[in-house]
Design a protein around this motif. Sequence first.
Motif, PDB file in Angstrom:
ATOM      1  N   THR A 196      -6.245  10.728   3.966  1.00 22.93           N
ATOM      2  CA  THR A 196      -5.544  10.047   2.866  1.00 22.93           C
ATOM      3  C   THR A 196      -6.610   9.755   1.800  1.00 22.93           C
ATOM      4  OG1 THR A 196      -6.039   7.855   3.764  1.00 22.93           O
ATOM      5  CG2 THR A 196      -3.977   8.862   4.511  1.00 22.93           C
ATOM      6  N   ILE A 240      -0.544   6.612   4.081  1.00 22.82           N
ATOM      7  CA  ILE A 240       0.402   6.247   5.146  1.00 22.82           C
ATOM      8  C   ILE A 240       1.584   5.462   4.574  1.00 22.82           C
ATOM      9  CG2 ILE A 240       0.634   4.893   7.277  1.00 22.82           C
ATOM     10  CD1 ILE A 240      -2.455   5.480   7.731  1.00 22.82           C
ATOM     11  N   SER A 275       1.543   3.186  -2.569  1.00 28.16           N
ATOM     12  CA  SER A 275       1.279   4.143  -3.660  1.00 28.16           C
ATOM     13  C   SER A 275       0.553   5.395  -3.181  1.00 28.16           C
ATOM     14  CB  SER A 275       0.477   3.465  -4.777  1.00 28.16           C
ATOM     15  OG  SER A 275      -0.788   3.064  -4.284  1.00 28.16           O
ATOM     16  N   SER A 276       0.077   5.420  -1.930  1.00 31.83           N
ATOM     17  CA  SER A 276      -0.568   6.634  -1.407  1.00 31.83           C
ATOM     18  C   SER A 276      -0.615   6.585   0.118  1.00 31.83           C
ATOM     19  CB  SER A 276      -1.996   6.791  -1.971  1.00 31.83           C
ATOM     20  OG  SER A 276      -2.846   5.825  -1.417  1.00 31.83           O
ATOM     21  N   ARG A 333      -1.163  -1.797  -6.408  1.00 34.88           N
ATOM     22  CA  ARG A 333      -1.604  -2.109  -7.778  1.00 34.88           C
ATOM     23  C   ARG A 333      -1.110  -1.060  -8.772  1.00 34.88           C
ATOM     24  NH1 ARG A 333      -7.771  -2.285  -6.278  1.00 34.88           N
ATOM     25  NH2 ARG A 333      -6.920  -0.450  -5.239  1.00 34.88           N
ATOM     26  N   ARG A 334      -1.085   0.228  -8.369  1.00 32.38           N
ATOM     27  CA  ARG A 334      -0.752   1.296  -9.326  1.00 32.38           C
ATOM     28  C   ARG A 334       0.762   1.429  -9.495  1.00 32.38           C
ATOM     29  NH1 ARG A 334      -4.428   5.827  -6.582  1.00 32.38           N
ATOM     30  NH2 ARG A 334      -3.788   4.576  -4.787  1.00 32.38           N
ATOM     31  N   GLY A 337      -5.974   6.612  14.262  1.00 35.89           N
ATOM     32  CA  GLY A 337      -7.325   7.157  14.203  1.00 35.89           C
ATOM     33  C   GLY A 337      -7.501   7.837  12.858  1.00 35.89           C
ATOM     34  N   ASP A 369      -1.784  -7.106  -7.101  1.00 37.51           N
ATOM     35  CA  ASP A 369      -3.112  -6.991  -6.479  1.00 37.51           C
ATOM     36  C   ASP A 369      -3.185  -8.018  -5.349  1.00 37.51           C
ATOM     37  OD1 ASP A 369      -5.736  -7.059  -5.678  1.00 37.51           O
ATOM     38  OD2 ASP A 369      -6.563  -7.038  -7.716  1.00 37.51           O
ATOM     39  N   LEU A 370      -3.139  -7.523  -4.122  1.00 38.38           N
ATOM     40  CA  LEU A 370      -3.058  -8.419  -2.956  1.00 38.38           C
ATOM     41  C   LEU A 370      -4.398  -9.062  -2.599  1.00 38.38           C
ATOM     42  CD1 LEU A 370      -0.535  -6.420  -0.758  1.00 38.38           C
ATOM     43  CD2 LEU A 370      -0.182  -8.688  -1.769  1.00 38.38           C
ATOM     44  N   SER A 398      -3.350  -1.682  11.581  1.00 36.07           N
ATOM     45  CA  SER A 398      -4.740  -1.926  11.966  1.00 36.07           C
ATOM     46  C   SER A 398      -5.445  -0.574  12.020  1.00 36.07           C
ATOM     47  CB  SER A 398      -4.775  -2.659  13.307  1.00 36.07           C
ATOM     48  OG  SER A 398      -6.085  -2.969  13.665  1.00 36.07           O
ATOM     49  N   ASN A 452       0.565  -2.718   5.186  1.00 41.45           N
ATOM     50  CA  ASN A 452      -0.199  -1.473   5.337  1.00 41.45           C
ATOM     51  C   ASN A 452      -1.412  -1.418   4.411  1.00 41.45           C
ATOM     52  OD1 ASN A 452      -0.547   1.604   5.716  1.00 41.45           O
ATOM     53  ND2 ASN A 452      -0.042   1.405   3.531  1.00 41.45           N
ATOM     54  N   GLY A 469       0.831  -1.207   0.000  1.00 40.30           N
ATOM     55  CA  GLY A 469       0.000   0.000   0.000  1.00 40.30           C
ATOM     56  C   GLY A 469       0.856   1.244   0.000  1.00 40.30           C
ATOM     57  N   LYS A 517     -10.123  -5.237  11.229  1.00 43.77           N
ATOM     58  CA  LYS A 517      -9.066  -4.591  12.006  1.00 43.77           C
ATOM     59  C   LYS A 517      -8.976  -5.179  13.423  1.00 43.77           C
ATOM     60  CE  LYS A 517      -7.520  -1.956   8.721  1.00 43.77           C
ATOM     61  NZ  LYS A 517      -6.199  -2.225   8.127  1.00 43.77           N
ATOM     62  N   TYR A 555     -15.140  -3.703   7.984  1.00 47.07           N
ATOM     63  CA  TYR A 555     -13.842  -3.047   8.184  1.00 47.07           C
ATOM     64  C   TYR A 555     -13.388  -3.168   9.643  1.00 47.07           C
ATOM     65  CZ  TYR A 555     -10.217   0.516   8.329  1.00 47.07           C
ATOM     66  OH  TYR A 555      -9.017   1.166   8.509  1.00 47.07           O
ATOM     67  N   THR A 594      -7.182   9.829   9.706  1.00 47.28           N
ATOM     68  CA  THR A 594      -6.000  10.372   9.045  1.00 47.28           C
ATOM     69  C   THR A 594      -6.381  10.684   7.601  1.00 47.28           C
ATOM     70  OG1 THR A 594      -4.725   8.774  10.377  1.00 47.28           O
ATOM     71  CG2 THR A 594      -3.545   9.887   8.595  1.00 47.28           C
TER      72      THR A 594
HETATM   73  N1  LIG Z   1      -6.752   6.970   6.795  1.00 45.95           N
HETATM   74  C1  LIG Z   1      -7.307   6.609   7.927  1.00 45.95           C
HETATM   75  O1  LIG Z   1      -8.111   7.363   8.533  1.00 45.95           O
HETATM   76  C2  LIG Z   1      -6.939   5.283   8.546  1.00 45.95           C
HETATM   77  C3  LIG Z   1      -7.241   5.077   9.897  1.00 45.95           C
HETATM   78  C4  LIG Z   1      -6.906   3.871  10.485  1.00 45.95           C
HETATM   79  C5  LIG Z   1      -6.280   2.892   9.732  1.00 45.95           C
HETATM   80  N2  LIG Z   1      -5.996   3.098   8.418  1.00 45.95           N
HETATM   81  C6  LIG Z   1      -5.339   2.014   7.675  1.00 45.95           C
HETATM   82  O2  LIG Z   1      -4.130   2.496   7.130  1.00 45.95           O
HETATM   83  C7  LIG Z   1      -3.765   1.695   6.004  1.00 45.95           C
HETATM   84  C8  LIG Z   1      -3.352   2.622   4.869  1.00 45.95           C
HETATM   85  O3  LIG Z   1      -4.472   3.367   4.470  1.00 45.95           O
HETATM   86  P1  LIG Z   1      -4.402   4.880   3.981  1.00 45.95           P
HETATM   87  O4  LIG Z   1      -5.180   5.681   4.939  1.00 45.95           O
HETATM   88  O5  LIG Z   1      -3.012   5.270   3.672  1.00 45.95           O
HETATM   89  O6  LIG Z   1      -5.301   4.767   2.649  1.00 45.95           O
HETATM   90  P2  LIG Z   1      -4.973   4.953   1.109  1.00 45.95           P
HETATM   91  O7  LIG Z   1      -4.346   6.274   0.847  1.00 45.95           O
HETATM   92  O8  LIG Z   1      -6.251   4.614   0.407  1.00 45.95           O
HETATM   93  O9  LIG Z   1      -3.881   3.827   0.822  1.00 45.95           O
HETATM   94  C9  LIG Z   1      -4.236   2.467   0.670  1.00 45.95           C
HETATM   95  C10 LIG Z   1      -3.098   1.753  -0.035  1.00 45.95           C
HETATM   96  O10 LIG Z   1      -3.470   0.361  -0.177  1.00 45.95           O
HETATM   97  C11 LIG Z   1      -3.248  -0.017  -1.532  1.00 45.95           C
HETATM   98  N3  LIG Z   1      -4.170  -1.069  -1.955  1.00 45.95           N
HETATM   99  C12 LIG Z   1      -5.523  -1.002  -1.984  1.00 45.95           C
HETATM  100  N4  LIG Z   1      -6.028  -2.123  -2.527  1.00 45.95           N
HETATM  101  C13 LIG Z   1      -4.964  -2.917  -2.834  1.00 45.95           C
HETATM  102  C14 LIG Z   1      -4.839  -4.192  -3.433  1.00 45.95           C
HETATM  103  N5  LIG Z   1      -5.922  -4.894  -3.844  1.00 45.95           N
HETATM  104  N6  LIG Z   1      -3.598  -4.714  -3.602  1.00 45.95           N
HETATM  105  C15 LIG Z   1      -2.488  -4.008  -3.233  1.00 45.95           C
HETATM  106  N7  LIG Z   1      -2.557  -2.796  -2.658  1.00 45.95           N
HETATM  107  C16 LIG Z   1      -3.777  -2.255  -2.472  1.00 45.95           C
HETATM  108  C17 LIG Z   1      -3.476   1.260  -2.335  1.00 45.95           C
HETATM  109  O11 LIG Z   1      -2.765   1.200  -3.577  1.00 45.95           O
HETATM  110  P3  LIG Z   1      -3.393   0.854  -5.028  1.00 45.95           P
HETATM  111  O12 LIG Z   1      -4.747   1.493  -5.090  1.00 45.95           O
HETATM  112  O13 LIG Z   1      -2.378   1.458  -5.952  1.00 45.95           O
HETATM  113  O14 LIG Z   1      -3.415  -0.637  -5.091  1.00 45.95           O
HETATM  114  C18 LIG Z   1      -2.836   2.302  -1.428  1.00 45.95           C
HETATM  115  O15 LIG Z   1      -1.449   2.342  -1.658  1.00 45.95           O
HETATM  116  C19 LIG Z   1      -4.976   0.811   5.695  1.00 45.95           C
HETATM  117  O16 LIG Z   1      -4.747  -0.490   6.189  1.00 45.95           O
HETATM  118  C20 LIG Z   1      -6.101   1.489   6.467  1.00 45.95           C
HETATM  119  O17 LIG Z   1      -7.111   0.572   6.840  1.00 45.95           O
HETATM  120  C21 LIG Z   1      -6.309   4.280   7.811  1.00 45.95           C
END
Ligand SMILES: NC(=O)c1ccc[n+]([C@@H]2O[C@H](COP(=O)([O-])OP(=O)(O)OC[C@H]3O[C@@H](n4cnc5c(N)ncnc54)[C@H](OP(=O)(O)O)[C@@H]3O)[C@@H](O)[C@H]2O)c1
Length: 257
Positions: free
Chosen positions: A185, A17, A14-15, A37-38, A181, A58-59, A136, A85, A12, A154, A150, A183
């Motif tokens: 993104t 965290i 590509s964007s 994936r991207r 908490g 693609d995981l 998580s 992640n 994860g 987690k 979801y 964040t």
């Molecule tokens: N943002 C929040 O508020 C928050 C809070 C608590 C926990 N989290 C957790 O933090 C982690 C990172 O999330 P984020 O907030 O950084 O969100 P994000 O910007 O949407 O990043 C998600 C990442 O996961 C990758 N991904 C999604 N589907 C995938 C697949 N099928 N295969 C491989 N990679 C895949 C995406 O890349 P591609 O689309 O390029 O595949 C992207 O790089 C997640 O586990 C999320 O549950 C986030």
Amino acid sequence: MGYPFTSALVTGASSGIGEVMADLLGRAGVPTVVVARRGDRLAEIADRHDGFEVLAADLTTPEGQQVVAERIASVDRPIDLVVNNAGFGTSGTFHELDVDRLDREVQLNIAALTRLSHAALATMVPRGRGWLLNVSSIAGFQAAPKLAVYAATKAYVTSFTESLHEEVSGTGVKVSVLCPGLTRTEFQQVSSTDHYADTFPDFVWTTVDDVANAGLDGVSKGRTVVVPGVLYKGVVAASGITPRGLARRISGLVQRG
Ligand SMILES: NC(=O)c1ccc[n+]([C@@H]2O[C@H](COP(=O)([O-])OP(=O)(O)OC[C@H]3O[C@@H](n4cnc5c(N)ncnc54)[C@H](OP(=O)(O)O)[C@@H]3O)[C@@H](O)[C@H]2O)c1
């Protein structure tokens, strides 16, 4: 900061965290395999740093999980730190949601993370060295109506990772779980929580830089559960003493979209 690991793999990346973690590792001189994936986004990140490797996968698929597991297990090009992640959520009333999407959510958040944790520890424990960080969420500490799958995925990640932390204690391998908490993104758009998340006040948001830093710092130090931000540390402490029914109802009010 200086990290104890000399190579890394971040899913994860590509964007959000994962991207910030990859940049922190790159700036610290840690060659990193970036997975998502991207591939175009990964290539841009890899271009910013020395020794980075792009692994587009693609995981949610067995093939994608297999190719990343094999890279983690490589003997010739060992990986010191694995960060699981990649993850996403789906907002809405459970029985009205697309069940195929929910299957993919379980595949990514649970199945891929479990498979890659296995690949990591099966390689690291015999080596007597390694770090595993699973991402998580504070959503894993209580039920979350309208984010039911979801929050359940987690809860699995937190429980699973805490168990692994104890299992490998004394082997030289460190295992941590990062529970952020809110964040900002791409998560809010992907999970369709943006329509109500945007109404939350500033103080409930943790910055992506703070979250990424806390995760890498926490696993470096061998912490078990890493909760970034004073507010969410308090939420987690309160969840341990709040009756489950009350916590569930409060959570339902928050996901009121
Ligand atoms: N943002 C929040 O508020 C928050 C809070 C608590 C926990 N989290 C957790 O933090 C982690 C990172 O999330 P984020 O907030 O950084 O969100 P994000 O910007 O949407 O990043 C998600 C990442 O996961 C990758 N991904 C999604 N589907 C995938 C697949 N099928 N295969 C491989 N990679 C895949 C995406 O890349 P591609 O689309 O390029 O595949 C992207 O790089 C997640 O586990 C999320 O549950 C986030």
